[in-house]
Design an enzyme around this catalytic site. Structure first.
Site, PDB file in Angstrom:
ATOM      1  N   GLU A 163       9.229  14.695  18.665  1.00 26.94           N
ATOM      2  CA  GLU A 163       9.352  14.181  17.293  1.00 26.94           C
ATOM      3  C   GLU A 163       8.129  13.492  16.716  1.00 26.94           C
ATOM      4  O   GLU A 163       8.168  12.315  16.340  1.00 26.94           O
ATOM      5  CB  GLU A 163      10.540  13.216  17.231  1.00 26.94           C
ATOM      6  CG  GLU A 163      11.855  13.886  17.486  1.00 26.94           C
ATOM      7  CD  GLU A 163      13.048  13.053  17.041  1.00 26.94           C
ATOM      8  OE1 GLU A 163      12.908  11.842  16.861  1.00 26.94           O
ATOM      9  OE2 GLU A 163      14.125  13.654  16.861  1.00 26.94           O
ATOM     10  N   GLU A 378      18.398  18.487  19.920  1.00 31.02           N
ATOM     11  CA  GLU A 378      19.205  17.285  19.637  1.00 31.02           C
ATOM     12  C   GLU A 378      20.042  17.548  18.398  1.00 31.02           C
ATOM     13  O   GLU A 378      19.609  18.243  17.476  1.00 31.02           O
ATOM     14  CB  GLU A 378      18.338  16.035  19.392  1.00 31.02           C
ATOM     15  CG  GLU A 378      17.639  15.526  20.625  1.00 31.02           C
ATOM     16  CD  GLU A 378      16.809  14.269  20.370  1.00 31.02           C
ATOM     17  OE1 GLU A 378      17.217  13.434  19.538  1.00 31.02           O
ATOM     18  OE2 GLU A 378      15.749  14.144  21.009  1.00 31.02           O
TER      19      GLU A 378
HETATM   20  C1  BG6 Z   1      15.905  11.234  17.923  1.00 32.33           C
HETATM   21  C2  BG6 Z   1      15.235  10.856  19.207  1.00 32.33           C
HETATM   22  O1  BG6 Z   1      15.079  10.809  16.909  1.00 32.33           O
HETATM   23  O2  BG6 Z   1      17.058  10.619  17.555  1.00 32.33           O
HETATM   24  C3  BG6 Z   1      16.130  10.194  20.212  1.00 32.33           C
HETATM   25  O3  BG6 Z   1      14.563  11.940  19.792  1.00 32.33           O
HETATM   26  C4  BG6 Z   1      17.060   9.235  19.499  1.00 32.33           C
HETATM   27  O4  BG6 Z   1      15.336   9.586  21.171  1.00 32.33           O
HETATM   28  C5  BG6 Z   1      17.907  10.013  18.513  1.00 32.33           C
HETATM   29  O5  BG6 Z   1      17.892   8.514  20.366  1.00 32.33           O
HETATM   30  C6  BG6 Z   1      18.906   9.170  17.755  1.00 32.33           C
HETATM   31  O6  BG6 Z   1      18.252   8.097  17.151  1.00 32.33           O
HETATM   32  P1  BG6 Z   1      18.731   6.609  17.420  1.00 32.33           P
HETATM   33  O7  BG6 Z   1      17.746   5.752  16.713  1.00 32.33           O
HETATM   34  O8  BG6 Z   1      20.091   6.524  16.858  1.00 32.33           O
HETATM   35  O9  BG6 Z   1      18.686   6.414  18.886  1.00 32.33           O
END
Ligand code: BG6
Length: 479
Positions: A163, A378
């Site tokens: 990211e 993700e």
């Molecule tokens: C993504 C990241 O941006 O979002 C993760 O790659 C992250 O590491 C996920 O956990 C969710 O974001 P957050 O801030 O809710 O943990």
């Protein structure tokens, strides 16, 4: 709908699950330090124990097998391999990932390995500022070459730097940035860090192609499709500007080896463009990505923002409280665009717009433009979960979210988009990058709170059983 051999699984990252932050030779990463600070400021858990995955990985691989995973995306902690960022490797750290990969292979699960997920060794931050210095390129190369050589015979699929686009937006959460650089005069550094990462990404792609037979490699990009707030031409133009700076600025690097022109022009006009040395762009262009891995949670919305001479540049806000509407602001670039809430979409408690159609929109758009295979590395719902007296977690809201997004991936595939994997966030509950452990994403519940690590018992949620059915039917049964 989903092709035969489609990879199903889920994702995590090292510092968010492993814990054992100072065990078996590992030294601090910048995330250990950043999270100690957010513990003091907001009461969010530190990364010291996280989900205690370091001691639970065998149990979790068994649970992944039970769900029918054919892939699992995780990251390697650079400071577990090289505690000081460079020099000699740490044998116990190296062995940990051999053990994990071995357990996955035994369970018939393909490892998808991310080289870097926000956790720069603290020693390198102390030595030269970490990603703030060009010196990081040599140390990253040393680290990447080591892990590709060490694990390359067992790991075919690699993602490089997690990211980059999100690191630019939320640089203090994802990188250690000293106080004195936060006065608003040093924002060019966001794009300078990104430039170093582009070079490292290209080097990593070349390493995988050279050292891993049949290896494939690409970036895992935080990506939101962007809609105009209204059909007014100026909002549509703002949407294009936001698309250029927030998305194409990264994807054009990966697939064309160039900085997107509209974004570059804007950055140059505002003193934000990176310094590029001779040879950098040739090196960047040499690192060919085989695919694009996408981290998709939410769509975004943009509107026109005339430059009135008073409005100043603002970066993306964050919701720290978990109360809807508490977001601290929206990215604003006067004369270019301003991000805003989309009135047509509901959000999570942390103000992330829930938009499964955005998943389909993104996949179709990116495939049409770059014609490269896509992976979902993700996708998920951050939510409060409750462990009930019956020992179960009834997370029907998460099932609804995942169901609608998997259906959207299926529709994109039906439209001819080549998607090869779906690895939602996250396999197990973990330490959120911005909200501690109370904001949960996992299919497997981790029994701990921000204040109390308890015993970190790992417990199947309702979504676990549902996802198992989805995988068994190769995405055919989403009920
Ligand atoms: C993504 C990241 O941006 O979002 C993760 O790659 C992250 O590491 C996920 O956990 C969710 O974001 P957050 O801030 O809710 O943990």
């Amino acid at each position: 709908m989903f092709p035969k051999g489609f990879l199903w699984g889920a994702s995590t990252s090292a510092y968010q699950v492993e814990g054992a932050a100072f065990e078996d030779g590992k030294k601090a990463s910048q995330q250990d330090i950043i999270n100690q600070d957010s513990y003091r400021k907001f009461g969010f858990a530190t990364a010291e124990i996280a989900s205690d995955e370091y001691h639970h990985y065998k149990e979790d691989v068994a649970l992944m097998k039970e769900m029918g995973f054919s892939s699992y995306r995780f990251s390697i902690a650079w400071s577990r391999i090289f505690p000081d960022g460079n020099g000699e490797p740490n044998p116990k750290g190296v062995q940990y990932y051999h053990n994990l990969i071995h357990a996955l292979k035994q369970a018939g699960i393909e490892p998808i390995v991310t080289m870097y997920h926000y956790d720069c060794p603290w020693a390198l931050v102390e030595k030269y500022g970490g990603w703030l210095s060009r010196q990081i390129i040599d140390d990253f190369t040393h680290y990447a070459e080591f892990i590709v050589r060490e694990y390359g015979s067992e790991v075919r699929i690699w993602t490089t730097i997690n990211e980059q686009s999100i690191i630019v937006q939320y640089w203090t959460q994802k990188c250690y940035i000293p106080e004195e650089l936060l006065d608003g005069k040093h924002n060019q550094l966001r794009y300078q860090i990104n430039h170093y990462m582009n070079i490292c990404h290209a080097i990593a792609c070349n390493l995988v192609h050279k050292l891993v037979p049949n290896g494939i490699v690409g970036s895992a990009l935080g990506y939101s499709c962007i809609y105009p707030l209204t059909g007014k031409p100026e909002d549509c133009m703002a949407m294009q500007n936001a698309q250029a700076l927030r998305n194409d600025y990264y994807t054009d690097i990966y697939f064309k080896g160039i900085y997107n022109k509209a974004a570059k022009t804007y950055l140059e006009q505002h003193g934000l463009a990176p310094v590029i040395e001779d040879g950098d762009m040739d090196l960047i262009a040499s690192g060919k990505s085989d695919f694009l891995a996408l981290n998709y949670y939410a769509s975004e919305c943009a509107k026109a923002c005339p430059d009135d001479g008073k409005t100043v540049i603002q970066w993306s806000g964050v919701n720290r409280s978990g109360k809807k509407g508490d977001i601290s602001g929206f990215e604003t670039h006067p004369g270019f665009y301003q991000m805003c809430r989309n009135p047509n979409l509901d959000t999570t408690d942390w103000d992330w717009a829930i938009d499964p159609i955005g998943m389909e929109y993104m996949l179709r758009d990116l495939y049409n433009r770059y014609n490269k295979p896509l992976m979902i590395t993700e996708n998920g719902l951050g939510a409060y979960d409750t462990l009930n007296d019956d020992g179960r977690v009834h997370d029907s809201y998460r099932i609804d979210y995942l169901r609608s997004h998997i259906a959207a991936v299926g529709r994109a595939i039906d439209q001819g988009v080549k998607v090869i994997s779906y690895n939602p966030w996250s396999a197990v509950d973990l330490l959120s990058t911005s909200n501690g452990v109370k904001k949960r994403y996992g299919l497997i519940y981790v029994d701990r709170t921000d204040n109390d690590p308890k015993n970190c018992a790992h417990i199947r949620k309702d979504s676990f059983y549902w996802y198992k059915k989805v995988i068994a039917s190769n995405g055919g049964d989403l009920d």
